[in-house]
Design an enzyme around this catalytic site. Structure first.
Site, PDB file in Angstrom:
ATOM      1  N   TRP A 142     -12.589  22.027  11.896  1.00  0.00           N
ATOM      2  CA  TRP A 142     -12.226  21.088  10.832  1.00  0.00           C
ATOM      3  C   TRP A 142     -13.205  21.244   9.685  1.00  0.00           C
ATOM      4  O   TRP A 142     -14.417  21.206   9.874  1.00  0.00           O
ATOM      5  CB  TRP A 142     -12.287  19.650  11.344  1.00  0.00           C
ATOM      6  CG  TRP A 142     -11.141  19.281  12.243  1.00  0.00           C
ATOM      7  CD1 TRP A 142     -10.226  20.113  12.800  1.00  0.00           C
ATOM      8  CD2 TRP A 142     -10.809  17.965  12.677  1.00  0.00           C
ATOM      9  NE1 TRP A 142      -9.328  19.410  13.565  1.00  0.00           N
ATOM     10  CE2 TRP A 142      -9.674  18.088  13.506  1.00  0.00           C
ATOM     11  CE3 TRP A 142     -11.356  16.700  12.456  1.00  0.00           C
ATOM     12  CZ2 TRP A 142      -9.060  16.981  14.113  1.00  0.00           C
ATOM     13  CZ3 TRP A 142     -10.765  15.600  13.055  1.00  0.00           C
ATOM     14  CH2 TRP A 142      -9.605  15.745  13.868  1.00  0.00           C
TER      15      TRP A 142
ATOM     16  N   GLU B 273      -5.506  -2.438   3.911  1.00  0.00           N
ATOM     17  CA  GLU B 273      -5.313  -3.123   5.183  1.00  0.00           C
ATOM     18  C   GLU B 273      -6.499  -4.007   5.558  1.00  0.00           C
ATOM     19  O   GLU B 273      -6.407  -4.820   6.471  1.00  0.00           O
ATOM     20  CB  GLU B 273      -5.101  -2.085   6.305  1.00  0.00           C
ATOM     21  CG  GLU B 273      -3.756  -1.368   6.276  1.00  0.00           C
ATOM     22  CD  GLU B 273      -3.700  -0.193   5.310  1.00  0.00           C
ATOM     23  OE1 GLU B 273      -4.642  -0.033   4.492  1.00  0.00           O
ATOM     24  OE2 GLU B 273      -2.712   0.566   5.357  1.00  0.00           O
TER      25      GLU B 273
ATOM     26  N   LYS C  45      -7.735  22.152   8.640  1.00  0.00           N
ATOM     27  CA  LYS C  45      -7.863  22.707   9.986  1.00  0.00           C
ATOM     28  C   LYS C  45      -7.728  24.217   9.885  1.00  0.00           C
ATOM     29  O   LYS C  45      -6.653  24.738   9.641  1.00  0.00           O
ATOM     30  CB  LYS C  45      -6.784  22.127  10.904  1.00  0.00           C
ATOM     31  CG  LYS C  45      -7.002  20.635  11.145  1.00  0.00           C
ATOM     32  CD  LYS C  45      -5.732  19.929  11.606  1.00  0.00           C
ATOM     33  CE  LYS C  45      -5.946  18.420  11.515  1.00  0.00           C
ATOM     34  NZ  LYS C  45      -4.790  17.709  10.961  1.00  0.00           N
TER      35      LYS C  45
ATOM     36  N   THR D 204       0.848  -1.174   0.000  1.00  0.00           N
ATOM     37  CA  THR D 204       0.000   0.000   0.000  1.00  0.00           C
ATOM     38  C   THR D 204       0.893   1.235   0.000  1.00  0.00           C
ATOM     39  O   THR D 204       1.868   1.307   0.741  1.00  0.00           O
ATOM     40  CB  THR D 204      -0.960  -0.015   1.201  1.00  0.00           C
ATOM     41  OG1 THR D 204      -1.644   1.237   1.268  1.00  0.00           O
ATOM     42  CG2 THR D 204      -0.233  -0.238   2.515  1.00  0.00           C
TER      43      THR D 204
END
Lengths: 555, 555
Positions: free
Chosen positions: A449, A335, A444, A188
């Protein structure tokens, strides 16, 4: 707690380890004459497929591959890749699916790191191989995939795929072994650092197959796969087992169509000719197919497609739905084998086109056995109210148990006993997860956020917009500010002010904060993507970071 | 072969054992407000179901049940039974599902042999318990299921089910443990000898759930279960996990309806009121429901039903299909958890009513991961040509690994590494298995084998026939001869000669040998069945064996 009584096993009883070879048992018993098609080049039955699996294993064994060795593949999506998905793990070897879109240096690194002993390589990748071959440390055997062409065997090669299979016995004695044996590995590419290897056992792949199949088949109609579907992948088979669908399609005994390299012409022709009904891929590929001139002449009604890899915008989803395509999102990552959630529309939410579109483009519902949580930084659950956000952490029987030979990153991945996705999400009252951002892609600004994904989705709904990316740029006053990169549809025009007004409209309705409307909107020809088709935010930031951010105009 | 590389597990990684508790994860996340209904007495949500599971475990723990102990249940099909299906194994104890139709002696034997420490008993079974209680050697705790009645607690009882749950905490900390921990046990009554205990682990039940669900959901339309189905069992929950369907229904988040004791009135009323769409049961129960006066007023269209336990005759199947019921056979046994095959009709075989009926009444196609063979006495495969027959032997991840504390019979069961079903079957070119007979029920006459099941099916097609059984009777000349026992439909008449002519018709067409037409046809009021609803051939033989067999009239 004290040890509990385990079941007694009589000595003659078969304990039945979960092995990939057993995915073949039912289709061969029930549907042995079903077809597997490779472009316009070949078609054969599951019965022949099973024989070729035996022949491939015999060939590899003759070429020196031992159980426990790693066998790497560099190929387009093909029946050969499907054969390797089975033959290599079934002989007790490890299948390494090489990401052919990586740089030559990265390909070299991953092949060496995996310890690949044999490499099956399509002729198209011989130039890359030529370049990296002196640096390959472990590969001893090279097998050429000529793919129908007549080619001289390069020096040091052990043979050509079809030639070797033709010489080999189909009767390879595939043994039983521990279901926790490593079956596959691949790499990955994060946005930082070296590629990291993930790995999956036979047990994990069998369980991923059963659970994902159960979720896809259980739906009443929308978002459903069934025995009469015709399957064609549009996700590279080097990428997370092509989302596991080739194993599912095989277990279900479906007709399977492998398109080789993705060429929109070929894909559309195969969809029409072979009556493909089930596919999966990244939004870009769907976008590419729908915008190809031949798409207008192809009947796409009844085509079902799982979209993943990056967010499916409502704009693209709507275009697809208007063409009669049943698109819906799947969520997962390298994953996680990969499937965690699927955005199937619950019956009570059906019937309202706008709400259906919202669900299709959300991240979805967890599939059987997936324990998915959204948590704060102390691993405490945040409320499932559609607004509270937290990091998505998961448990499932098919998650990589670490990064290959990388203990420190493995522990970070599994901190607290849950796999950390590094994605931020919310869960609504219906149980649907929505990924609002990657932890590292969140913007940010002024202590708040802002979700870059949300902005991208809203911008994509502007009729003149074909694609959008939103990145964070440094800002002296606010820390970071969002910046929009926009690709316009052919023949359409729009100004930065148009885009800002379009977003301000959503801000006025309360969908986003007014503070989220970007000052900077830049029109570009195309947007950089990673080797697996995701927006390459790292590269985009590097390219556009230097742009000067004016003071915000909206607060 | 040498040990292969297993997957590395980082210390913090969660290895995810396959435990029954994890079947609850997705339905609670996706569909927590879905209903579970018990007759007309109660209905509650999955959320409350989960709380009651915690309360039941807390109650049992307070009553002295430890992980590893065995908890027995004597109840009708109820939400309580479903709670026990989860709570007991989830706390690490073993659920013993007591066959309440056995004789008091056999119930005593099975409770003692299983080592049951606690017994949950419905008030209806207090008279039996009263009789056997002095002989129970291991039960220390008795819990009464009053089932809505106001009853005095019998002496020595620890409490009443609902009262105990009301006092208990829902927050039982269900632990993780080895997936091979014993979860369930129950007893199978062969036609000879003592009942034999079979047992299943958490892993086996989870895998049976996933694979059976996958098979049932994958069908295009016929023989299919999906998320909007409403499930009601019509197989006793003491019998082989009610074929595993309660676990499947829960994992899928279906609405579930539990009917209590099987009373045709109640079953039909629940089907109508709760809109039941998916059930399963023995042919006798379907027969009973269809022939009940209230059936004529009930719309049964769209009801799907798996039939097992004994053969589904074409006559009964046709009656059901004419009522709009999608009936199809499932095959398995106590030793196999139970599902091995399902008689779903492949699309190419659909559209011809007669052929569909043949498929519905066949034994079916193996479900995922089931390795099913038909073999001769040397364990060599016989051809799959629809005529060659052999013993059905199987491997699957969910087969009992032996008989409880019975090593000799365990080894016989698993001789040669395959579980021996003691059934004889043929497999046709489409992959469908058809059980032609039990090894011990086959009629051996003049050196040939006659299938009693086949004769029963053909006799049942006679318009005047309601039910039929064919048994072997001793014959001085031929060894054995078939004898038919026939129950006529109410208001219908037929003579023995009519039945023989009906069969001779099939013999003339080559469906059966002329030698198979029985000389003796006896009309009876009813046919003896075992406690789980199968034809009780042993008792029938004992009853009718004395009948004198005349010399055969057809050869």
């Amino acid at each position: 707690m004290d040890a509990l009584p385990l079941i007694d096993r009589t000595p003659s009883a078969y304990a039945y380890p979960l092995l990939i070879k057993q995915l073949l048992t039912t289709p061969l018993a029930v549907n042995p004459d079903q077809e597997i098609v490779y472009r316009d080049q070949s078609r054969y039955s599951y019965r022949q497929f099973r024989q070729r699996i035996g022949q491939l294993a015999s060939s590899l064994r003759s070429a020196g591959v031992q159980p426990g060795d790693t066998v790497a593949v560099m190929d387009w999506d093909s029946h050969r890749y499907l054969e390797a998905y089975f033959a290599v793990p079934m002989m007790g070897a490890v299948l390494m699916t090489t990401n052919v879109r990586l740089s030559p240096d990265q390909i070299t690194y991953t092949l060496n790191h995996s310890g690949a002993k044999a490499l099956l390589v399509h002729a198209d990748f011989l130039p890359v191989l030529q370049e990296i071959r002196p640096r390959l440390e472990t590969v001893q055997t090279f097998i050429l995939i000529a793919d129908g062409q007549t080619l001289a065997l390069p020096e040091g090669f052990g043979g050509e795929y079809e030639t070797l299979l033709g010489l080999a016995s189909a009767d390879y004695p595939f043994p039983d072994f521990d279901e926790n044996t490593r079956a596959t590995t691949f790499y990955t590419t994060g946005t930082t650092g070296l590629p990291k290897g993930v790995y999956f056992s036979h047990r994990q792949l069998v369980l991923h197959t059963l659970a994902t199949m159960g979720a896809l088949t259980s739906a009443v109609d929308q978002g459903r796969i069934h025995r009469d579907d015709v399957y064609m992948p549009m996700t590279p088979m080097f990428h997370v087992h092509a989302w596991g669908l080739p194993y599912i399609a095989t277990l279900m005994g479906l007709k399977q169509v492998y398109p080789g390299r993705y060429i929109p012409d070929t894909l559309l022709a195969l969809i029409a000719k072979e009556k493909v009904t089930f596919s999966h891929g990244v939004p870009t590929l769907l976008h590419m197919v729908l915008n190809h001139p031949a798409a207008a002449q192809t009947d796409l009604r009844g085509w079902k497609m799982i979209i993943g890899g990056s967010a499916l915008s409502q704009g693209l989803a709507q275009t697809a739905v208007e063409r009669g395509i049943d698109v819906f999102t799947g969520y997962g990552m390298s994953e996680t084998c990969p499937i965690l959630t699927l955005a199937q529309i619950k019956t009570p939410l059906q019937g309202n086109a706008e709400r259906e579109l919202q669900v299709r483009t959300t991240t979805g519902l967890p599939i059987p056995l997936v324990d998915l949580r959204i948590v704060d930084t102390n691993m405490q659950d945040v409320p499932h109210n559609g607004t509270a956000s937290g990091e998505i952490v998961v448990r499932a029987p098919w998650l990589t148990q670490g990064y290959f030979q990388d203990a420190p990153n493995s522990e970070v991945l599994w901190e607290g006993g849950y796999l950390h996705t590094n994605d931020i999400g919310v869960i609504d009252a219906h149980g649907y997860l929505r990924v609002t951002d990657r932890i590292k892609d969140v913007i940010k600004t002024g202590g708040e956020w802002i979700s870059s994904l949300e902005l991208e989705d809203l911008i994509s709904r502007h009729p003149a917009v074909s694609e959008a990316a939103v990145i964070a740029v440094n800002d002296a006053r606010w820390g970071e500010r969002p910046m929009a990169l926009v690709v316009l549809r052919q023949g359409c025009t729009a100004s930065a002010q148009d885009i800002r007004e379009h977003l301000t409209h959503f801000a006025n309705q309360g969908h986003i904060s007014k503070f989220a409307v970007p000052e900077q909107v830049q029109f570009v020809e195309s947007i950089a993507r990673t080797s697996v088709g995701k927006l390459n935010k790292r590269q985009l930031r590097q390219t556009y970071q230097s742009a000067q951010a004016p003071a915000p105009t909206a607060q």
